[in-house]
Design a protein around this motif. Structure first.
Motif, mmCIF file in Angstrom:
data_model
loop_
_atom_site.group_PDB
_atom_site.id
_atom_site.type_symbol
_atom_site.label_atom_id
_atom_site.label_comp_id
_atom_site.label_asym_id
_atom_site.label_seq_id
_atom_site.Cartn_x
_atom_site.Cartn_y
_atom_site.Cartn_z
ATOM 1 N N TYR A 1 0.920 -0.986 -0.310
ATOM 2 C CA TYR A 1 -0.017 -0.205 -0.110
ATOM 3 C C TYR A 1 0.435 1.400 0.235
ATOM 4 N N ALA A 2 1.493 1.508 0.598
ATOM 5 C CA ALA A 2 2.815 3.083 1.132
ATOM 6 C C ALA A 2 3.285 2.806 0.099
ATOM 7 N N PRO A 3 3.847 2.077 -0.400
ATOM 8 C CA PRO A 3 4.806 2.462 -1.693
ATOM 9 C C PRO A 3 4.809 2.735 -2.815
ATOM 10 N N CYS A 4 3.008 1.850 -3.250
ATOM 11 C CA CYS A 4 2.299 1.907 -4.640
ATOM 12 C C CYS A 4 1.952 3.083 -4.459
ATOM 13 N N MET A 5 1.007 3.760 -3.609
ATOM 14 C CA MET A 5 0.447 4.648 -3.599
ATOM 15 C C MET A 5 1.956 6.228 -3.519
ATOM 16 N N ALA A 6 3.141 5.571 -2.776
ATOM 17 C CA ALA A 6 4.000 7.138 -2.738
ATOM 18 C C ALA A 6 4.393 6.647 -4.876
ATOM 19 N N LEU A 7 4.161 5.816 -5.385
ATOM 20 C CA LEU A 7 4.313 5.593 -6.821
ATOM 21 C C LEU A 7 3.132 5.651 -7.871
ATOM 22 N N VAL A 8 1.761 6.146 -7.073
ATOM 23 C CA VAL A 8 0.890 6.607 -7.959
ATOM 24 C C VAL A 8 1.198 7.661 -7.726
ATOM 25 N N TYR A 9 0.825 8.536 -7.255
ATOM 26 C CA TYR A 9 1.326 9.910 -6.605
ATOM 27 C C TYR A 9 2.420 10.703 -7.230
ATOM 28 N N PHE A 10 4.346 9.918 -7.531
ATOM 29 C CA PHE A 10 5.107 10.064 -8.311
ATOM 30 C C PHE A 10 4.297 10.372 -9.393
ATOM 31 N N LEU A 11 3.890 9.803 -9.982
ATOM 32 C CA LEU A 11 3.132 9.549 -12.064
ATOM 33 C C LEU A 11 2.902 10.843 -11.725
ATOM 34 N N GLY A 12 1.598 11.331 -11.411
ATOM 35 C CA GLY A 12 1.174 12.310 -11.280
ATOM 36 C C GLY A 12 -0.641 11.530 -11.273
ATOM 37 N N LEU A 13 -0.792 10.837 -10.787
ATOM 38 C CA LEU A 13 -2.063 9.754 -10.831
ATOM 39 C C LEU A 13 -2.809 10.704 -9.632
ATOM 40 N N SER A 14 -3.921 10.534 -9.961
ATOM 41 C CA SER A 14 -5.184 11.217 -8.471
ATOM 42 C C SER A 14 -5.005 10.329 -7.359
ATOM 43 N N PRO A 15 -4.953 11.305 -6.685
ATOM 44 C CA PRO A 15 -5.063 10.227 -4.453
ATOM 45 C C PRO A 15 -6.171 9.368 -4.978
ATOM 46 N N GLN A 16 -6.915 9.542 -5.326
ATOM 47 C CA GLN A 16 -8.275 7.774 -5.008
ATOM 48 C C GLN A 16 -7.120 7.374 -6.278
ATOM 49 N N VAL A 17 -7.013 7.741 -7.461
ATOM 50 C CA VAL A 17 -6.817 6.180 -7.932
ATOM 51 C C VAL A 17 -5.983 5.124 -7.023
ATOM 52 N N ALA A 18 -5.037 6.214 -5.944
ATOM 53 C CA ALA A 18 -3.854 4.944 -5.709
ATOM 54 C C ALA A 18 -5.722 3.400 -5.203
ATOM 55 N N PHE A 19 -6.377 3.671 -4.768
ATOM 56 C CA PHE A 19 -7.204 2.664 -3.803
ATOM 57 C C PHE A 19 -7.227 1.425 -4.821
ATOM 58 N N PRO A 20 -7.692 1.610 -5.846
ATOM 59 C CA PRO A 20 -7.982 0.458 -6.765
ATOM 60 C C PRO A 20 -7.357 -0.448 -7.464
ATOM 61 N N ILE A 21 -5.955 0.523 -7.388
ATOM 62 C CA ILE A 21 -5.001 0.170 -8.315
ATOM 63 C C ILE A 21 -3.531 -0.543 -7.306
#
Length: 307
Positions: A192-212
């Motif tokens: 969760y934590a590293p994937c959320m960081a990856l998603v944020y870094f790539l410019g995706l919406s923070p909400q998108v982190a949850f389904p990914i």
């Protein structure tokens, strides 16, 4: 496209439960099931997966509870306990969050597939390691998790953007990154934590982190869990209890509670994660020193006998 993903998940879970139930019955018939407190493990499963649904993560807290509440799961079996036991709750989370939050299909499918492939390769290695190596890997894994959670709590991680999908080089980075995270998850590093960081870094919406991140875990965990099951590297009864009570926690968090003021809890989890990491690394260091001393003593005795 989402329906196709869910069909794949259904197939993975069917295979996962076929392998798990077959193994469980075999071990039960032999009278070799692990002795655990159903109340303790069930409580841990409910609590950790309840907060997992709200974005806290379940791996690090479960490891900490195993120490504090003396659940009886050996360090060597912890990666299998975490991955096999949390498969059902995470699958429930993934179905819920892919329903309510939109993600571009190519981004979702490729990142989920990458995590699953990484986990399959990683589980084959982790399940064969001895307890000392597991202690070292998980101690370091928890340390990394604690650092990431601290950065997140201090808002020092990238803040994300508004995109719901990736293209070009960013998509490649996302795929490679999730492949690595899938492999590391089998060692007990929560995704969760590293994937959320990856998603944020790539410019995706923070909400998108949850389904990914939840979809990634739902795809990879049945895959790597089958490896742990076939290697026998997990506590059967503890896993069954954790998964059932964990699923209940997920549904209550998702449909009844929905959100909580989690700032103080997040910091409490961070403290516990660092404490547990230090405890595991200290235990591994003591075991290493004891092993080294034994080898030295053995070599000394051998020299004396030669003389």
């Amino acid at each position: 496209m989402l329906n196709i993903i869910r069909i794949v998940w259904a197939g993975l879970m069917a295979f996962y439960y076929y392998v798990f139930i077959k193994d469980y019955k075999k071990v039960k018939a032999a009278g070799q099931l692990d002795e655990i407190s159903v109340a303790k493990v069930g409580t841990v499963g409910f609590i950790t997966n309840f907060f997992d649904t709200l974005g806290i993560g379940s791996f690090a807290p479960t490891v900490a509870f195993n120490k504090f509440m003396k659940l009886g799961v050996r360090d060597k079996e912890l990666p299998g306990f975490l991955n096999v036991g949390d498969t059902l709750p995470v699958m429930c989370e993934a179905v819920i969050f892919t329903t309510v939050i939109a993600v571009e299909p190519v981004t979702l499918i490729t990142m989920l597939a990458a995590a699953a492939i990484g986990s399959y390769l990683g589980a084959g290695i982790i399940s064969k390691l001895d307890e000392l190596k597991i202690q070292k890997i998980m101690g370091f894994a928890l340390l990394v998790t604690g650092v990431l959670m601290t950065l997140s709590a201090l808002n020092l991680m990238p803040g994300g953007g508004t995109a719901i999908g990736l293209t070009g080089g960013k998509l490649v980075i996302g795929i490679v990154g999730n492949f690595i995270l899938g492999a590391l998850m089998t060692a007990g590093i929560g995704l969760y934590a590293p994937c959320m960081a990856l998603v944020y870094f790539l410019g995706l919406s923070p909400q998108v982190a949850f389904p990914i991140m939840m979809g990634s875990c739902a795809t990879l965990m049945p895959v790597c869990s089958v490896k742990f099951i076939k290697e026998g590297a997990y506590p059967r009864k503890a896993v069954l209890v954790l998964s059932l009570f964990g699923a209940i926690g997920v549904f209550i968090a998702a449909y009844i509670v929905k959100s909580l003021p989690l700032i103080m809890l997040r910091w409490l989890v961070i403290v516990v994660v660092f404490y547990t990491s230090g405890s595991m690394l200290l235990s591994a260091n003591k075991a290493s020193n004891k092993e080294s001393a034994g080898n030295t003593e053995g070599a000394g005795n051998s020299d004396s006998e030669d003389k």
